[in-house]
Design a protein around this motif. Structure first.
Motif, PDB file in Angstrom:
ATOM      1  N   PRO A 637       5.787 115.843  94.696  1.00 34.92           N
ATOM      2  CA  PRO A 637       5.108 116.086  93.408  1.00 34.92           C
ATOM      3  C   PRO A 637       3.784 115.341  93.267  1.00 34.92           C
ATOM      4  N   LEU A 638       3.662 114.178  93.917  1.00 36.75           N
ATOM      5  CA  LEU A 638       2.429 113.403  93.801  1.00 36.75           C
ATOM      6  C   LEU A 638       1.228 114.182  94.338  1.00 36.75           C
ATOM      7  N   GLY A 639       1.476 115.110  95.242  1.00 37.68           N
ATOM      8  CA  GLY A 639       0.396 115.899  95.819  1.00 37.68           C
ATOM      9  C   GLY A 639      -0.347 116.740  94.806  1.00 37.68           C
ATOM     10  N   TRP A 648      -8.619 107.694  96.454  1.00 39.10           N
ATOM     11  CA  TRP A 648      -7.432 106.849  96.440  1.00 39.10           C
ATOM     12  C   TRP A 648      -6.782 106.804  97.817  1.00 39.10           C
ATOM     13  N   MET A 649      -6.572 107.976  98.392  1.00 43.82           N
ATOM     14  CA  MET A 649      -5.916 108.024  99.689  1.00 43.82           C
ATOM     15  C   MET A 649      -6.824 107.477 100.797  1.00 43.82           C
ATOM     16  N   PRO A 696       3.429 108.250 100.362  1.00 46.21           N
ATOM     17  CA  PRO A 696       2.181 108.013  99.629  1.00 46.21           C
ATOM     18  C   PRO A 696       2.312 106.969  98.529  1.00 46.21           C
ATOM     19  N   VAL A 697       3.459 106.897  97.861  1.00 44.77           N
ATOM     20  CA  VAL A 697       3.613 105.913  96.788  1.00 44.77           C
ATOM     21  C   VAL A 697       3.547 104.505  97.364  1.00 44.77           C
ATOM     22  N   ARG A 702       0.719  99.435  98.122  1.00 46.61           N
ATOM     23  CA  ARG A 702       0.236  98.376  99.010  1.00 46.61           C
ATOM     24  C   ARG A 702      -1.264  98.143  98.815  1.00 46.61           C
ATOM     25  N   ALA A 703      -2.014  99.240  98.690  1.00 43.32           N
ATOM     26  CA  ALA A 703      -3.457  99.115  98.502  1.00 43.32           C
ATOM     27  C   ALA A 703      -3.771  98.424  97.181  1.00 43.32           C
ATOM     28  N   ALA A 704      -3.036  98.781  96.126  1.00 42.36           N
ATOM     29  CA  ALA A 704      -3.277  98.170  94.821  1.00 42.36           C
ATOM     30  C   ALA A 704      -2.954  96.675  94.853  1.00 42.36           C
TER      31      ALA A 704
END
Length: 731
Positions: A637-639, A648-649, A696-697, A702-704
């Motif tokens: 669903p995030l897609g 973001w990606m 992806p979550v 991790r990036a945040a």
């Protein structure tokens, strides 16, 4: 077609032999293990920010203006690349009114040099290789052309040489053109770095100024176009900030040469020294200066990544980046400056054999031609300063050699560069769209469709095709395989049957990058033209070459001998040729055929071990030698909310590679060092395997967390020196 123009004796290179200053710059960079190239478009160094500031002040003073708004520059590798970039910006700036002016640009070209390059066969501005440039040799002709012709720009070359009467007439023409919505460009490629105010700049008030090799003392390839932030506005959004780009622009050799050439212009108490010192003392000041004078979108990315792209050391197959917190990470270089060199960064022999062993009396350019003839079977070399200029020369020579066969076939997914001519070989609609008109007799065929062979055969059957241009393995598209063999067989069959030329773009793929010495080996038995660049650079110096057969050379000379000699001469440079000779010599000395064969097996097994499940962020994948691609995806669903190729990606993937896998992979493509150890390659492949098992979550979280940690750990900024306020800062 116009009468055959005679060759004039002795066209000269725009570049001089490298003197102590340039050789000293190269020695310092290599000894200090400073990166010369790290990545296209996103490479920010203290020197590039400083050079941008000095050029801004230089252009302001040439116009006799007081301190005021900043100028922003785009760095290229020659005056011609800069001119093409300026025209592209004019057209993009005026895209809303393109129905009126149709991208036409008036050009005062007194010596005809630009005219010959954009219209090599003299077919006129509508049918030229770079259409829409209405070139004239006199101001009077320019005035006649402006009457009743809507244009989006006026380019004035050699403006510093205009006499009083011509300047008065041209000032009036510029006023009329500007009143009709056109922008003004002044080409000062030959301006002396200690020049006082130039009357033409004062009178014409240009929106853009083109600069050239004179700003490096003519010893390092360089060009730039410089203007206000307003004129650069089309390229100041996240989607358009890198629409125009090149690999070598802003390299450390050129930037240091520009600084060394321009800085003596100012006395020791001038404000520029404080600006430069502030940038040298603090990374944040460097980024602020770069945003004001080069590209604010690059700085936006650097700030969001908190130093992950701040490359401070480069040696062999490894890079060191310094995060905002001050922490340094030692990484396997998974980009190699976009596939540069054959021996990694700053190889020791580049210093001992090239820089310290350089003999200016030795004809390195001729030697390189002889070596490349043995390597490729193509006996004629046309020196270049980049991959784009090599592709441009090859396309130009092909048109000259087949003047009656106008059509060019390019396979989709190909990347050729971003000058107005090399852009024809870049089969990406978005990259070309704002910059028309472009050469119209070109066909793009998707090589991966089931009917590609039939479509190609139908296209060439009529005899109108003069050139088929091929990049066999694509480095910058969504292609996940080489050009299919049956299509290449059809190309070979058609070459004999229809008489077209076959050109191969080996800028990225040559010298074992894709597993074989040249990517076309074993796939295309006969080629007529070839472009080379990245391997020849040896990771140290911007260079390249277009290679052609004797038949192509002879036929091109019949069409335009003067232009052929200019193309052979203008970019010739002994140090560039010396680095290329050293690179080729090291290919076998380093055992690259066997080494790459072994490392390629590690890459293939690594890709085979990637998780193929539905929840990871890696979709399709492929590798050819040490070049590979991993498709980013956002399943589930995030897609619906997160674009796999969006910011973001992109940022999350970069941070995964750098902080988790300890590999410098910043695009969806990896270009692994040819001299890496098996352990280093295995490290990158293990990182890829871990990424394929990450959803992806988790990746975004991790990036945040990394960004939050860097904000909390950021070192305090040093106390700034008192500087005048700048109301136009883009910080």
């Amino acid at each position: 077609m116009p009468p055959n123009p005679p060759a004039t004796p002795g066209p000269e290179s725009h570049l001089r032999p490298a003197g102590p200053k340039t050789l000293g710059i190269l020695a310092d960079l290599i000894e200090q293990e400073q990166p010369v190239f790290a990545m296209p478009s996103w490479f920010v160094t203290t020197e590039s920010a400083q050079a941008g500031h000095l050029i801004s002040e230089f252009v302001r003073e040439l116009g006799g203006r007081p301190a005021g708004p900043d100028h922003r520059s785009f760095f290229a590798n020659s005056r011609y690349e800069a001119l093409h970039g300026a025209v592209k910006l004019l057209r993009h700036r005026a895209v809303a009114t393109s129905a009126d002016h149709r991208g036409r640009v008036l050009v005062l070209d007194p010596d005809g040099t630009l005219t010959r390059r954009v219209d090599p066969l003299g077919e006129g501005p509508d049918r030229a290789l770079a259409p829409g440039l209405l070139t004239h040799t006199t101001v009077a002709e320019l005035g006649v052309a402006l009457r009743g012709t809507a244009v989006c720009g006026l380019v004035v070359r050699a403006a510093e040489r205009l006499d009083g009467s011509d300047l008065d007439a041209l000032t009036e023409l510029a006023r009329r053109a500007r009143a009709a919505g056109a922008r003004i460009v002044v080409d000062l490629s030959d301006i002396a770095p200690d020049s006082p105010a130039v009357p033409a700049v004062t009178a014409l008030r240009p929106d853009l100024v083109v600069l050239g090799e004179s700003l490096t003392g003519r010893e390092v390839p360089f060009g730039a176009f410089t203007g206000t932030h307003d004129v650069f506005k089309p390229w100041t959004t996240p989607k358009t900030g890198f629409l125009h780009s090149n690999t070598y622009g802003g390299n450390s050799v050129a930037m240091r040469a520009v600084i060394a050439t321009l800085l003596p212009r100012w006395d020791a108490g001038a404000p520029v020294h404080r600006r430069l010192a502030a940038a040298a003392a603090d990374r944040r000041a460097t980024l602020a200066l770069y945003a004001r004078h080069v590209n604010p979108m690059t700085v936006r990315m650097h700030r969001k990544l908190h130093g992950a792209l701040n490359v401070v050391r480069a040696k062999g197959s490894r890079l060191t980046v310094r995060l905002d917190s001050g922490r340094e990470l030692d990484l396997v270089d998974g980009l190699c400056g976009a596939g540069l060199g054959v021996a990694g960064h700053n190889p020791t022999d580049a210093l001992t054999e090239v820089v310290r062993g350089h003999d200016p009396a030795r004809d390195h350019v001729r030697e390189l031609e002889e070596v490349l003839a043995r390597e490729t079977g193509l006996p004629r070399t046309f020196p270049a300063v980049s991959g784009a200029s090599a592709v441009e020369s090859a396309l130009t020579l092909a048109r000259l050699a087949r003047p009656r066969q106008r059509r060019i076939v390019v396979f989709k997914h190909n990347y050729g560069g971003k000058t107005l001519v090399s852009l024809l070989a870049t089969a990406a609609d978005r990259t070309r769209a704002p910059f028309g008109p472009l050469y119209e007799d070109i066909r793009y065929i998707d090589p991966f469709t089931p009917h590609a062979v039939d479509e190609f055969r139908k296209e060439v059957a009529g005899g109108a095709v003069g050139l088929v241009w091929i990049e066999l393995v694509h480095g910058s598209s969504d292609a996940f395989a080489p050009v299919p063999g049956p299509l290449l067989e059809a190309v070979t069959e058609g070459r004999a049957a229809h008489g077209y030329l076959v050109g191969v773009d080996e800028v990225l793929t040559s010298y074992y990058r894709c597993g074989t010495r040249f990517a076309h080996h074993g796939r295309l038995p006969h080629v007529d033209l070839m472009s080379l660049s990245k391997a020849l650079s040896y990771g140290c110096f911007p260079t390249g070459a277009a290679l052609v057969s004797q038949d192509v050379y002879d036929a091109a000379r019949e069409s335009n001998p003067r232009l052929v000699e200019e193309l052979r001469t203008h970019h010739a440079h002994a140090v560039g040729a010396h680095f290329a000779l050293q690179a080729i010599a090291q290919v076998d000395a380093l055992g690259l055929p066997e080494r790459v064969r072994a490392l390629s097996r590690t890459v293939r097994s690594g890709l085979a071990a990637l998780d193929g499940g539905p929840r990871g962020v890696v979709g399709r994948r492929f590798a050819e030698g040490l070049l590979g691609r991993l498709e980013p995806r956002v399943p589930g669903p995030l897609g619906r909310f997160v674009d796999p190729e969006g910011e973001w990606m992109t940022y999350a993937l970069i941070l995964w590679w750098i902080t988790r896998a300890r590999a410098f992979v910043v695009y969806d493509v990896f270009l692994l060092p040819l001299t890496a150890t098996e352990r280093e390659i295995r490290q990158v492949m293990l990182g890829a395997r871990g990424l394929s098992r990450t959803g992806p979550v988790r990746l975004l979280v991790r990036a945040a967390l990394f960004r939050l940690g860097q904000r909390l750990a950021r070192r305090p900024a040093p106390r700034p020196s008192p500087l005048p306020a700048n109301p136009r800062s883009t910080r």
